[in-house]
Structures are given as structure tokens and as C-alpha cells.
Design an enzyme around this catalytic site. Structure first.
Site: not given
Length: 318
Positions: A152, A156, A214, A217, A284
Site C-alpha cells: 500500500y 501509493k 497507546g 498519535t 501522524r
């Protein structure tokens, strides 16, 4: 003359038109008075997403795979066809890579033949696991070319290369949008993306699965805002080729997203931590300075409001 044949109306092709983003784009383009051709092979797209549109005289559906050429007369092309969630593109990596490359080439050939403007739905995944934060369009990225996500990510990137080479060599009028995490109604419950995962798990009273600790981001853009960005980019001057980041600069950790989702739903299932997948980006966040300057665009829907709308949609399908 039939209204749908009026010369003032554009004939617009949307590949992947039955998918999450494609169905919202088709709806918007029809509302703007265009004749819309939805092309999809329904690998990840769903007929349910476009069921309300098929009775519209100005809407056509063609069951077709973009890896095979097609001959149509169109004014604009939005190339959205490609599995976009890791679960789906890793299930068929070779087909994903072929869709990215051959699909882009076939649509560029069609644009060259018809003189149509063409927009490529690229992705923030071209930045990989970034060493620059937030990510501007000038950043070339940090991508693993041989990993499980490479079909992917690199697909792209190759599609962007094709777009700019067709523009330079043949003068094709191109637009390249780099999409950051987008969410909203018409997402598949099983697509494995974090927003849909959290909502479905919370609605079912299950524990929310967080990969890693967790703290990684993401920046979440509501689908209506993204579609507005598409429309403005396509309508921009031909000198505006992109790439242009489309996303929200508001950044949230996965734990913050989980807590907000459970709060809105009233879930008590708790959180389950699982190992972080290979090549999963730790940060991100888009730099949208160019979108603000060139398109006059920025997101308007806050995360809590967008999540509430998305939760309402999933209550009807889960």
C-alpha cells in the site's frame, strides 16, 4: 434535452465509488448537479453505501476493476480505487500493488485520451513512520519498501510518480491529495481501522484493543471535511497539482481516542493492550499550510462531534 445530458453538467468518474470515501464523494457530486459514474469491483466497497443513489437518473454504476482499461467519455476523474485498511490490503498485497499502479496508469490513460482532469487519492502513508513532525508535503518520507504494509505505502508512492510523469510528459491535468486518517458513516465495521474498531467494540460491550502502549498519535478528519477538500482541489487552477495534505492538525493519542469513544457510548468494557503491528507509525499529523493557502480549506468538524455522528451510524449496522 434531458437534464442529465445538459452541457452545463460535468460527467465525473469516481473509481472506488462504492467505498467509504467514494460513496460520500458521489453523494456530494450529485448534490452539486453533476452526472456521476461510480466504478467499483466491490472488493471492499459495498452496494449498501450507494443504495440511496441508484434511483438517481444522473448516477451510473459500473462493476469494473481499474487494473483493466476502460473507455468512457468524462470531464473529471477521481481515482479512489484501492483497499485502504491494513486488514484488506495485507490480505491481497499483490492485487493492492497492482491496483495502485495499474489502476492509476489506466485512469491516467483515460484522462489523457479525454482531456479530463484527474485527482489521485494518495495517502499520508507515503510518509511512512516519519522523522519530521508534523509532515509537510516537502518531506520525502521514511518508508519500509519490503514490509507487510509496503504494498500500500509503496503502491501509493508509485502512483504519485505516475501522476507527475504523465503531467510532465503528456500534459495531463493532475491533482494529488494526501489523505490523513478519515472517519465517518459508511466505514465498514470489519475494516480494522482504529475509529471503527473502537466504536464497534464499545457498542458490543467489548474491551477496546489498543496496539502498543497507546501513546502513538493520529489526526482524525471527518469525512465531510475531506470531501470538501477534494472538491476544492479539483476546482483549483491547473497550476495547482499538489501534492496537498488533507487532514486535521489536531493530534490525539490512541488512549485519548479510546477514552473519548467509551465516554460517548457509555461503554464499560475497558481496554485491552496488544503488540504493536510491524511498521505502524508512531506519529501522524499533517501540516496543512498549503491547503489553507491554496484552497482556503481547513477542517471544521471537531472530533467529538464527528465521532457522535459516526457512532449514530454504527448503531444502525452493528
Amino acid at each position: 434535452m434531458n437534464a442529465i445530458d445538459s452541457p452545463s453538467k460535468k460527467r465525473i468518474l469516481v473509481t472506488g465509488g462504492a467505498g467509504f470515501l467514494g460513496s460520500h464523494l458521489c453523494t456530494r457530486l450529485l448534490a452539486d448537479g453533476n452526472h456521476v459514474i461510480c466504478l467499483d469491483n466491490f472488493y471492499t466497497g459495498s452496494p449498501d453505501n450507494i443504495r440511496s443513489l441508484v434511483r438517481t437518473p444522473a448516477f451510473e454504476v459500473i462493476d469494473h476493476d481499474v487494473t483493466s482499461p476502460i473507455d468512457l467519455q468524462v470531464d473529471e476523474i477521481y481515482n479512489l480505487a484501492c483497499p485502504a485498511s491494513p486488514i484488506h490490503y495485507q490480505r491481497a498485497p499483490l492485487q493492492t500493488l497492482k491496483t495502485c499502479f495499474m489502476g492509476a496508469m489506466n485512469m491516467l490513460e483515460l484522462a489523457q485520451a479525454t482531456g479530463a482532469k484527474i485527482l489521485q487519492a494518495s495517502t499520508s502513508e507515503v510518509y511512512g513512520d516519519p522523522h519530521v513532525h508534523p509532515q509537510p508535503e516537502t518531506y520525502w518520507g521514511h518508508v519500509n519498501p519490503i514490509g507487510v504494509r509496503s504494498c500500500y505505502d509503496e503502491g501509493k508512492r508509485a502512483a504519485e510518480t505516475l501522476f507527475f510523469d504523465y503531467h510532465r510528459q503528456f500534459g495531463v491535468r493532475i491533482k494529488v491529495a494526501r489523505i490523513f486518517n478519515t472517519y465517518g458513516p459508511n466505514m465498514r465495521p470489519d475494516d480494522g481501522r482504529v475509529v471503527s474498531n473502537f466504536i464497534v467494540q464499545a457498542l458490543r460491550g467489548e474491551g477496546l484493543t489498543i496496539y502498543g502502549d497507546g501513546t502513538q498519535t493520529r489526526s482524525f478528519c471527518y469525512v465531510d471535511d475531506l470531501i470538501e477538500g477534494f472538491i476544492r482541489l479539483m476546482a483549483s487552477d491547473d497550476t495547482v497539482t499538489g501534492p496537498i495534505n488533507l487532514g486535521t492538525p489536531a493530534e490525539f493519542t490512541m488512549r485519548e481516542l479510546a477514552e473519548l469513544t467509551t465516554s460517548l457510548i457509555g461503554s464499560t468494557g475497558g481496554i485491552l493492550h496488544l503488540p504493536l503491528p510491524a511498521d505502524d507509525p508512531t506519529q501522524r499529523k499533517p501540516d496543512i499550510s498549503r491547503a489553507r493557502e491554496v484552497l482556503g480549506w481547513q477542517p471544521t468538524v471537531a472530533l467529538e462531534a464527528g465521532l457522535a455522528r459516526t457512532i449514530e451510524y454504527f448503531r444502525g449496522v452493528v
